[in-house]
Design a protein around this motif. Structure first.
Motif, PDB file in Angstrom:
ATOM      1  N   HIS A   1     -40.846 -25.111 -24.605  1.00 51.64           N
ATOM      2  CA  HIS A   1     -41.339 -24.205 -23.652  1.00 51.64           C
ATOM      3  C   HIS A   1     -40.559 -24.253 -22.253  1.00 51.64           C
ATOM      4  CE1 HIS A   1     -44.237 -22.715 -20.453  1.00 51.64           C
ATOM      5  NE2 HIS A   1     -44.453 -23.294 -19.992  1.00 51.64           N
ATOM      6  N   LEU A   2     -39.719 -23.080 -21.959  1.00 53.48           N
ATOM      7  CA  LEU A   2     -39.162 -24.007 -20.735  1.00 53.48           C
ATOM      8  C   LEU A   2     -39.607 -23.464 -19.187  1.00 53.48           C
ATOM      9  CD1 LEU A   2     -34.985 -21.669 -21.405  1.00 53.48           C
ATOM     10  CD2 LEU A   2     -35.385 -24.165 -20.780  1.00 53.48           C
ATOM     11  N   PRO A   3     -39.349 -24.024 -18.442  1.00 53.85           N
ATOM     12  CA  PRO A   3     -40.056 -23.587 -17.567  1.00 53.85           C
ATOM     13  C   PRO A   3     -38.611 -22.436 -17.080  1.00 53.85           C
ATOM     14  CG  PRO A   3     -38.993 -26.038 -17.342  1.00 53.85           C
ATOM     15  CD  PRO A   3     -38.560 -25.513 -18.563  1.00 53.85           C
ATOM     16  N   THR A   4     -39.868 -21.627 -16.143  1.00 54.80           N
ATOM     17  CA  THR A   4     -38.993 -20.258 -15.916  1.00 54.80           C
ATOM     18  C   THR A   4     -39.612 -19.971 -14.427  1.00 54.80           C
ATOM     19  OG1 THR A   4     -41.192 -19.122 -16.346  1.00 54.80           O
ATOM     20  CG2 THR A   4     -39.581 -19.280 -17.780  1.00 54.80           C
ATOM     21  N   LEU A   5     -38.655 -19.278 -13.651  1.00 53.46           N
ATOM     22  CA  LEU A   5     -38.805 -18.950 -12.109  1.00 53.46           C
ATOM     23  C   LEU A   5     -37.877 -18.016 -11.938  1.00 53.46           C
ATOM     24  CD1 LEU A   5     -39.316 -20.462  -9.171  1.00 53.46           C
ATOM     25  CD2 LEU A   5     -36.816 -21.409  -9.109  1.00 53.46           C
ATOM     26  N   SER A   6     -39.185 -17.268 -10.674  1.00 51.98           N
ATOM     27  CA  SER A   6     -38.689 -15.888 -10.817  1.00 51.98           C
ATOM     28  C   SER A   6     -38.957 -15.594  -9.026  1.00 51.98           C
ATOM     29  CB  SER A   6     -39.436 -14.986 -11.029  1.00 51.98           C
ATOM     30  OG  SER A   6     -39.696 -14.972 -12.602  1.00 51.98           O
ATOM     31  N   VAL A   7     -37.558 -15.356  -8.613  1.00 53.36           N
ATOM     32  CA  VAL A   7     -37.097 -15.389  -7.102  1.00 53.36           C
ATOM     33  C   VAL A   7     -37.023 -13.817  -7.113  1.00 53.36           C
ATOM     34  CG1 VAL A   7     -35.655 -16.391  -5.389  1.00 53.36           C
ATOM     35  CG2 VAL A   7     -36.317 -18.016  -6.926  1.00 53.36           C
ATOM     36  N   GLN A   8     -36.916 -13.365  -5.807  1.00 51.84           N
ATOM     37  CA  GLN A   8     -36.871 -12.327  -4.917  1.00 51.84           C
ATOM     38  C   GLN A   8     -35.565 -12.074  -4.094  1.00 51.84           C
ATOM     39  OE1 GLN A   8     -39.492  -9.759  -4.440  1.00 51.84           O
ATOM     40  NE2 GLN A   8     -38.537  -8.493  -4.715  1.00 51.84           N
ATOM     41  N   GLU A   9     -34.675 -11.425  -4.715  1.00 52.34           N
ATOM     42  CA  GLU A   9     -33.320 -10.938  -4.622  1.00 52.34           C
ATOM     43  C   GLU A   9     -33.036 -11.636  -3.334  1.00 52.34           C
ATOM     44  OE1 GLU A   9     -31.261  -7.511  -5.545  1.00 52.34           O
ATOM     45  OE2 GLU A   9     -29.034  -8.191  -4.761  1.00 52.34           O
ATOM     46  N   GLY A  10     -31.770 -12.185  -2.490  1.00 52.52           N
ATOM     47  CA  GLY A  10     -32.040 -12.671  -1.380  1.00 52.52           C
ATOM     48  C   GLY A  10     -32.281 -13.721  -0.549  1.00 52.52           C
ATOM     49  N   ASP A  11     -33.891 -14.014  -1.271  1.00 49.70           N
ATOM     50  CA  ASP A  11     -34.047 -15.063  -1.248  1.00 49.70           C
ATOM     51  C   ASP A  11     -33.644 -16.530  -1.752  1.00 49.70           C
ATOM     52  OD1 ASP A  11     -37.648 -14.172  -1.559  1.00 49.70           O
ATOM     53  OD2 ASP A  11     -36.053 -13.987   0.234  1.00 49.70           O
ATOM     54  N   ASN A  12     -34.052 -18.421  -1.489  1.00 50.45           N
ATOM     55  CA  ASN A  12     -33.418 -19.273  -1.845  1.00 50.45           C
ATOM     56  C   ASN A  12     -34.288 -19.853  -2.857  1.00 50.45           C
ATOM     57  OD1 ASN A  12     -32.147 -19.099   0.111  1.00 50.45           O
ATOM     58  ND2 ASN A  12     -33.177 -20.228   1.256  1.00 50.45           N
ATOM     59  N   SER A  13     -33.756 -20.337  -4.300  1.00 52.46           N
ATOM     60  CA  SER A  13     -34.573 -21.594  -4.567  1.00 52.46           C
ATOM     61  C   SER A  13     -33.962 -22.418  -5.409  1.00 52.46           C
ATOM     62  CB  SER A  13     -33.984 -20.587  -6.426  1.00 52.46           C
ATOM     63  OG  SER A  13     -32.942 -20.643  -6.267  1.00 52.46           O
ATOM     64  N   ILE A  14     -35.001 -22.785  -5.618  1.00 54.64           N
ATOM     65  CA  ILE A  14     -35.207 -24.153  -5.928  1.00 54.64           C
ATOM     66  C   ILE A  14     -35.440 -24.426  -7.499  1.00 54.64           C
ATOM     67  CG2 ILE A  14     -36.027 -26.594  -5.243  1.00 54.64           C
ATOM     68  CD1 ILE A  14     -36.362 -26.002  -2.534  1.00 54.64           C
ATOM     69  N   ILE A  15     -34.496 -25.353  -8.185  1.00 55.45           N
ATOM     70  CA  ILE A  15     -34.549 -25.557  -9.432  1.00 55.45           C
ATOM     71  C   ILE A  15     -34.725 -27.456  -9.258  1.00 55.45           C
ATOM     72  CG2 ILE A  15     -33.645 -25.550 -12.213  1.00 55.45           C
ATOM     73  CD1 ILE A  15     -32.350 -23.181 -10.665  1.00 55.45           C
ATOM     74  N   ASN A  16     -35.528 -27.244 -10.103  1.00 57.51           N
ATOM     75  CA  ASN A  16     -36.047 -29.479 -10.332  1.00 57.51           C
ATOM     76  C   ASN A  16     -35.510 -29.521 -11.858  1.00 57.51           C
ATOM     77  OD1 ASN A  16     -37.059 -29.860  -7.674  1.00 57.51           O
ATOM     78  ND2 ASN A  16     -38.610 -28.191  -8.362  1.00 57.51           N
ATOM     79  N   CYS A  17     -35.235 -31.349 -11.322  1.00 56.05           N
ATOM     80  CA  CYS A  17     -34.903 -31.733 -13.122  1.00 56.05           C
ATOM     81  C   CYS A  17     -35.501 -33.731 -12.832  1.00 56.05           C
ATOM     82  CB  CYS A  17     -33.216 -31.529 -13.604  1.00 56.05           C
ATOM     83  SG  CYS A  17     -33.028 -32.341 -15.069  1.00 56.05           S
ATOM     84  N   ALA A  18     -36.188 -33.377 -13.544  1.00 58.97           N
ATOM     85  CA  ALA A  18     -36.205 -35.108 -14.016  1.00 58.97           C
ATOM     86  C   ALA A  18     -35.735 -35.294 -14.982  1.00 58.97           C
ATOM     87  CB  ALA A  18     -37.984 -35.880 -14.009  1.00 58.97           C
ATOM     88  N   TYR A  19     -35.133 -36.905 -14.475  1.00 60.99           N
ATOM     89  CA  TYR A  19     -34.222 -37.650 -15.413  1.00 60.99           C
ATOM     90  C   TYR A  19     -34.890 -39.272 -15.740  1.00 60.99           C
ATOM     91  CZ  TYR A  19     -32.156 -40.830 -11.415  1.00 60.99           C
ATOM     92  OH  TYR A  19     -31.693 -40.744 -10.022  1.00 60.99           O
ATOM     93  N   SER A  20     -34.756 -40.065 -16.534  1.00 58.74           N
ATOM     94  CA  SER A  20     -35.081 -41.581 -16.343  1.00 58.74           C
ATOM     95  C   SER A  20     -33.962 -42.127 -17.119  1.00 58.74           C
ATOM     96  CB  SER A  20     -35.120 -40.970 -17.992  1.00 58.74           C
ATOM     97  OG  SER A  20     -34.791 -40.918 -19.284  1.00 58.74           O
ATOM     98  N   ASN A  21     -32.546 -42.057 -17.128  1.00 61.07           N
ATOM     99  CA  ASN A  21     -32.152 -43.265 -17.187  1.00 61.07           C
ATOM    100  C   ASN A  21     -31.241 -43.426 -16.065  1.00 61.07           C
ATOM    101  OD1 ASN A  21     -30.279 -45.027 -17.953  1.00 61.07           O
ATOM    102  ND2 ASN A  21     -29.846 -44.132 -19.980  1.00 61.07           N
ATOM    103  N   SER A  22     -31.633 -44.469 -15.435  1.00 62.34           N
ATOM    104  CA  SER A  22     -31.300 -45.168 -14.535  1.00 62.34           C
ATOM    105  C   SER A  22     -29.568 -45.563 -14.144  1.00 62.34           C
ATOM    106  CB  SER A  22     -31.652 -46.745 -13.558  1.00 62.34           C
ATOM    107  OG  SER A  22     -33.201 -46.462 -13.329  1.00 62.34           O
ATOM    108  N   ALA A  23     -29.202 -45.299 -15.727  1.00 63.72           N
ATOM    109  CA  ALA A  23     -27.795 -45.916 -15.329  1.00 63.72           C
ATOM    110  C   ALA A  23     -26.544 -44.824 -15.818  1.00 63.72           C
ATOM    111  CB  ALA A  23     -27.494 -46.804 -17.068  1.00 63.72           C
TER     112      ALA A  23
END
Lengths: 114, 116
Positions: free
Chosen positions: A7-29
């Motif tokens: 289930h790919l997260p999806t994000l729809s943004v109006q042209e010209g607006d700013n977008s923010i894409i997030n990511c969580a990670y688990s490996n501290s190394a």
């Protein structure tokens, strides 16, 4: 039957607006975190990276933020354009005895609405 | 440089047949990565090489998969025998060591494999 896939997260943004894409990670190394963009029918393409000892890095229209406390990475795209529509992956490089392993997250599909 | 070159771009084969995917990395790059992309599992790292030496093949799904890098300019990923569940897009990528300030990996166009 019903097909089951990521289930790919999806994000729809109006042209010209700013977008923010997030990511969580688990490996501290992880030594580096990287954002890649993949357009349909093509291989992933490098956008920007950030070293693990930094918390912010800016490029042209893009900014990557790294919060090691909560293991969170984000990609901000300013003034989005139709060409920004793609799947965006966060990736990490982990060094081990002088070897660097590059692995990818699941991706977010960004759609720019004209 | 023409970038990372993969061949073939498309491959359709029957179950049980041997499949060989080829990759020519960018000249001067020390690292070569093989990835598999599917809707089910996303972009999975199968194996990677450093200076032609396989470093981590923990992502190779089964013994049916093997990869070689006989020299700095060529690598192969072989599946024998192939099965329908191997159908995917296989990407090859190459990079310089991040320690030299270059974290960017360059990807080929991929090989779309269909096993029927």
């Amino acid at each position: 039957g019903e097909s089951v896939g990521l289930h790919l997260p999806t994000l729809s943004v109006q042209e010209g607006d700013n977008s923010i894409i997030n990511c969580a990670y688990s490996n501290s190394a992880s030594d580096y975190f990287i954002w890649y963009k993949q357009e349909s029918g093509k291989g992933p393409q490098f956008i920007i990276d950030i070293r693990s000892n930094m918390d912010k890095r800016q490029g042209q229209r893009v900014t990557v933020l790294l919060n090691k406390t909560v293991k969170h990475l984000s990609l901000q795209i300013a003034a989005t354009q139709p060409g920004d529509s793609a799947v965006y992956f966060c990736a990490e490089i982990i060094s081990n005895f002088g070897n660097e392993k590059l692995t990818f997250g699941t991706g977010t599909r960004l759609t720019i609405i004209p | 440089d023409a970038g990372v070159i993969q061949s073939p771009r498309h491959e359709v084969t029957e179950m049980g047949q041997e499949v060989t995917l080829r990759c020519k990395p960018i000249s001067g790059h020390d690292y070569l990565f093989w990835y598999r992309q599917t809707m089910m599992r996303g972009l999975e790292l199968l194996i990677y090489f450093n200076n032609n030496v396989p470093i981590d093949d923990s992502g190779m799904p089964e013994d049916r998969f093997s990869a070689k890098m006989p020299n700095a300019s060529f690598s192969t990923l072989k599946i024998q025998p192939s099965e329908p569940r191997d159908s995917a897009v296989y990407f090859c990528a190459s990079s310089s060591p991040p320690g030299q300030g270059a974290t960017e990996a360059f990807f080929g166009q991929g090989t779309r494999l269909t096993v029927v």
